[in-house]
Design an enzyme around this catalytic site. Structure first.
Site: not given
Ligand code: AGP
Length: 616
Positions: A2, A27, A74, A100-101, A489, A493, A496, A512, A611
């Site tokens: 948030c 965010r 959020w 927030n929280g 990575e 990328k 997402e 395998h 984010k």
């Protein structure tokens, strides 16, 4: 994660709050709102959707207001509905709050308030906190308390359990905002005839560079003329005003269509900033100002533990390969979200590093606290000055790459890998890494930005390649040794931001199991620079080709793979082996970016993601 913005001052609050909240959209959000203090009390505007949407509603109303508080939500407690969005207004209509929280004891508090006749219109813990403050306010006001508003906030915060970053207004006290934090970052922006509060300084960029970082357990009172900070025992706390050099354009896209592409292209300068002032005068090693550990302490370290989440965890895994090679110190790597609950037996003399771009990721923060609780030395590599993780670690290294707005991490990742390599050189040169080897690596680092420029010049090649492969729904990313974490990575990328299912594996693992996935509908992307592994990878490539799997290879100029028939090749310049992961990450970023664009995805704000994940 948030976002909160608050403004009080001589200027028109609505425009400042709308602009500030829009800057926090990166965010992550699912709803947004503003509470404005106009001449006749508090006016609330809130709805599901983007901050831009509710901002247009506010500006159309032309409310005259010199103070207000704003929020992007959020969802944690309660669904995504207009009534659950913030700001919340108390039953009595006098107290407005953004938060927030997570208030962990909100059910108990809500039951108690309901027994006094309070009715609730949302499912949120925030509305409970808002009415708790209002309840104390009414009591203190009727008792004629000298500052009923401030003391109602103190009284309520002493009762809640959990985490909060809040901004509160009282309809009886226009021109005053009270803000407080416990576990959710807040910064004050100190202006001329105005003061602001926000979850991060992005919100007041361009209005002031004078920042005060609020600490956990502190409460601040803002008016247009002044600000005061207290602890929860109502004792004044001295404030340190820091000047930060954030410029407007850092938070603007400029000529780029997306923040992610801008941040990919910022990497040469971003890495120069990460390195700036961090080489010894003879260029044989690196140096850091904020480790808070002497060389003799560092020589006693016989194990290092790296932890983080997501892309930061991939940087941790790369750190293992690189630091073990350069400093010959054993490195363990942990998902922060796992380590915090695992009660792992960690040897004494282990140095703990956390990596976190935002410095606010909940799992990483709690794992850091767990390691500190057990007495380990902790260091943070983070990009946000004054972030909670930066604040709570024993020392650390700031990345200095500027704000990273795109949800998909690019310049922050390459900076994290560079800085862990620099740590490897630093620790290695305290042990048995030779001066000549140190100088070779430092020279390679100094040349790296220009080599990244060369790779960026291949953007059109990557765009064409991404368009060719954008319609596939499955992908394998493969690499050996240091290229294995990079394969992970690259897969993250792609998945997402383009929503293509992608998995990363050590190339030798194909036989395998993953080889069963290879088919004409499942391409494999190999990261295969010309190093001692290239012959092994070349045979892995043949295994895939023999089964009709399309193949992309990222290799180095002049490598034998460049001439292979029937595969797509992206050739990048050579560099030191320990620096190759940084260089090879650039085409992976560009490939995933252009694939997401080709698929019409929201590149900067991919679905379901934020984010920084500040809640579990
Ligand atoms: C990276 O592309 C992702 N957006 C995500 O995995 C991110 O790296 C992770 O959430 C950790 O964030 P942090 O570095 O801010 O702690």
């Amino acid at each position: 994660m948030c976002g909160i913005v608050g403004y009080v001052g001589d200027d028109a609050a609505p425009k400042i709050l709308v602009e500030g909240l829009n800057r926090l959209a990166y965010r992550g959000y699912d709803s947004a709102g503003h509470a404005l203090m106009n001449g006749s009390g508090i006016k609330i505007f809130k709805d599901v959707g983007s901050p831009e949407h509710i901002g247009q509603v506010v500006m159309k109303e032309k409310v005259m207001a010199n103070s207000g508080i704003s929020h992007t939500r959020w969802a944690t407690h309660g669904g995504v509905t207009p009534s659950n969005s913030h700001p919340h207004l108390s039953n009595c209509g006098r107290i407005a709050l953004v938060h927030n929280g997570v208030i962990e004891n909100f059910v108990t508090l809500r039951n108690r308030l309901q027994q006094t006749g309070v009715t609730f219109h949302s499912e949120t813990d925030t509305e409970v906190l808002c009415n708790l403050i209002a309840s104390y306010y009414e009591d203190f006001r009727s008792e004629g308390h000298e500052d009923a508003f401030l003391h109602s906030v103190f009284a309520a915060l002493r009762e809640v359990k959990g985490s909060y970053g809040i901004a509160v207004m009282c309809g009886d006290q226009p021109g005053r905002i009270i803000t407080a934090r416990l576990g959710s970052s807040l910064v004050l922006g100190i202006g001329n005839g105005e003061n602001m509060v926000a979850s991060d300084a992005a919100a007041f960029c361009g209005r002031t560079n004078n920042i005060v970082y609020l600490d956990d357990g502190q409460v601040a009172c803002l008016t247009g003329k002044d600000f005061e900070i207290f602890n929860l025992d109502n004792e004044r706390v001295a404030a340190e005003i820091c000047e930060v050099q954030s410029e407007h354009q850092e938070y603007e896209r400029g000529d780029f269509p997306h923040f992610m592409l801008k941040e990919i292209f910022e990497q040469p300068e971003a890495l120069r900033n990460s390195m700036r002032g961090r080489f010894s005068s003879d260029n044989s090693t690196t140096k850091f100002g904020g480790l808070n550990l002497e060389a003799k302490d560092l020589r006693r370290i016989n194990r290092i533990l790296f932890m983080g989440c997501g892309t930061a965890w991939h940087a941790c895994l790369l750190a293992k390969y690189i630091i073990e090679k350069l400093a010959r110190i054993p490195v363990d790597v942990e998902y922060a979200s796992e380590l915090r609950y695992r009660n792992a037996p960690i040897p004494d003399n282990t140095l703990v590093f956390v990596i976190s771009q935002s410095g606010e990721t909940a799992d990483t923060l709690e794992a850091l606290r767990e390691m500190k609780r057990k007495g380990f030395e902790t260091l943070a590599i983070t990009n946000v000055v004054g972030s909670t993780i930066a604040h709570e670690a024993g020392g650390g290294i700031y990345q200095h790459v500027g704000p990273e707005i795109g949800v998909a991490s690019t310049k922050a990742f390459s900076s994290q890998v560079l800085l862990t390599t620099m740590v490897g050189v630093f620790l290695g040169r305290l042990r048995d890494l030779s001066m000549s080897e140190g100088m070779r690596l430092v020279k390679g680092m100094q040349e790296l930005p220009d080599k990244i420029v060369q790779v960026l010049q291949k953007a059109s090649e990557l765009e064409a390649l991404a368009k060719k492969y954008a319609e596939y729904n499955d992908f394998l990313f493969l690499g050996r040794q240091m290229m294995f974490p990079l394969a992970l990575e690259g897969a993250l990328k792609l998945k997402e931001i383009s929503y293509i299912h992608a998995e990363g594996y050590p190339a030798a693992e194909m036989k395998h199991g993953p080889l069963a996935l290879v088919s004409p509908t499942c391409p494999s992307l190999f990261i295969a620079p010309e190093d001692e592994m290239i012959d092994k990878v070349a045979s892995n490539i043949q295994e895939v080709k023999a089964r009709g799997g399309p193949v992309i290879v990222i290799t180095t100029e002049g490598s034998p793979l460049c001439d292979q028939e029937g595969i797509d090749v992206i050739a990048i310049p050579q560099t030191c082996e320990s620096l190759m992961p940084i260089l090879a990450s650039i085409p992976l970023q560009l490939f995933s970016y252009y694939a997401a664009v080709a698929r019409g995805c929201n590149v900067d704000r991919p679905r379901n993601l934020a984010k920084s994940v500040t809640v579990e």
